[in-house]
Design a protein around this motif. Sequence first.
Motif, short mmCIF file in Angstrom:
data_model
loop_
_atom_site.label_atom_id
_atom_site.label_comp_id
_atom_site.label_asym_id
_atom_site.label_seq_id
_atom_site.Cartn_x
_atom_site.Cartn_y
_atom_site.Cartn_z
N ARG A 1 -2.81 5.31 5.93
CA ARG A 1 -3.68 4.15 5.69
C ARG A 1 -3.58 3.12 6.81
NH1 ARG A 1 -1.86 1.25 0.69
NH2 ARG A 1 0.15 1.58 1.70
N SER B 1 -7.70 -3.21 6.34
CA SER B 1 -7.13 -1.85 6.30
C SER B 1 -5.64 -1.80 6.58
CB SER B 1 -7.86 -0.97 7.32
OG SER B 1 -7.74 -1.49 8.63
N THR C 1 -0.69 1.32 7.23
CA THR C 1 0.32 0.34 6.84
C THR C 1 1.71 0.83 7.23
OG1 THR C 1 0.39 1.31 4.63
CG2 THR C 1 -1.05 -0.59 4.94
N GLY D 1 -0.47 -2.87 1.78
CA GLY D 1 -1.92 -2.86 1.86
C GLY D 1 -2.47 -4.10 1.18
N GLN D 2 -3.75 -4.34 1.36
CA GLN D 2 -4.40 -5.53 0.83
C GLN D 2 -4.11 -5.69 -0.66
OE1 GLN D 2 -8.57 -5.65 1.73
NE2 GLN D 2 -8.98 -7.28 0.27
N ARG E 1 -12.13 -4.43 8.05
CA ARG E 1 -12.97 -3.24 8.02
C ARG E 1 -14.34 -3.55 8.63
NH1 ARG E 1 -10.54 -2.58 2.64
NH2 ARG E 1 -9.06 -0.86 2.73
#
Length: 495
Positions: free
Chosen positions: A429, A410, A431, A454-455, A243
Amino acid sequence: MADPKGFMTTPRHDWPRRPVEERVKDWDEVYVPGALLPIISKQADRCMDCGIPFCHEACPLGNLIPEWNDLVSREDWRAAADRLHATNNFPEFTGRLCPAPCEAGCVLAINQPAVTIKNVEAAIADRAWELGFAPPRPPDRLSGRTVAVIGSGPTGLAAAQQLTRAGHTVAVYEKDDRLGGLMRYGIPAFKMEKRHLERRLEQMRAEGTKFRTSTAVGRDVGAAELRTRYDAVVIATGATAWRELPVPGRELAGIHQAMEYLPLANRVCEGDLAASPLSAAGRHVVIVGGGDTGADCLGTAVREGAASVTQLDIYAQPGAARDEDTDPWPTYPKVYRLSAAHEEARDLRSAPAADADARLFAASTLRFTGDAEGRVRSLHLVEVDAERRPVPETGRTLPADLVLLALGFSGPDREDGVIDQLGLELDPRGTIVRDAGFATNVPGVFAAGDAARGQSLIVWAIAEGRAVAAAVDRLLTGSSRLPAPIGPYDRPMRV
């Protein structure tokens, strides 16, 4: 349950850390070597055998925590290692790197300090290697089916090991020159020495997993070509698209992403470089971002000899105890935690402009200013309220000639071309979209880990790798006996 009163008679005792002034002079792990084993049996005795072990639910791997606590309390290391490895491929990783949501879900944590589950896990894993209880487990026979795994982080390695042990021929493709993903070049050695990673990779090689390093799928080998060569493909590339911070002055020299900075320091430890070209030595460092990656940057900058180092966290400083209204047990609470890096910065007074442990809470970056040569020299910030609105007359200026952005990730990076070459569908998002069986919109291609979730945490990454392996095995053979601890839509416990 070896000691029915252990949780009442024995206080919590964590693995002690080495003295700050000693450990900041090297890159070894922060813990005192050999100090865990003498205390861990008594710590395991604190497990209550509570009947409904919420630690199981808090851990996405479903680790059999009360069982191996009981075995450790009796010092039955072989049985403990068997029970631990039954659910976790890499407990030496999670025992060092996981934030331990299992401890937040410990029933004892309702009104006392939780059982030191993470320390017990690390002790079992280390003893398993010392005593020869973690041998390679090659398959009895091969299935004749082939699988390509793209990415060698914890998700990719877990998936590869499970599929190899199921009898499939697995090749792991890694774009870097060494294996391990963020565990190799993102996690500093003072949190986990790379010998733990190397030892597990040697086990996987002995089991038959093939590794292809310095091979970027999408560039060095086409993603569509790879799909035609293998019966199935698992994408486990992680969420590496960082990000940004779109504020005035971002273009100044000396402002870098955390994942530009940390890999260079790790390469120094690997012997690739004599010194990092982004070394913090003698510089005023400001880290923007209050998470674990920011703390990794903090500990690294302290070891490199920064003149000062300050970490900015946009959130208000949390309290020392769980807020039962917002984070009721057994969810993972947002409480004040003092990592090893923050302890070091506090004791060394590395951030004279910040709070005691180098963090400025409720702080938002407004802009950067630089010198005539275009290098950053100052960071301008303001305090914010709970809604992240600026508080009037709270502006401050910090000296900064090295700024590190640790704002999270992200989704998967699209620059390598894997997503576009395969035509993978993405969600809003960024992903990778997958169905209930971890399958993407492209037949035979699966997605797992941060690239699709995602993270997230390392424990979720390993759980994803195990689960996607079961899905791939089912595709290749029609059924699977591999465990699938989570589904693609499962999430941590929240209010």
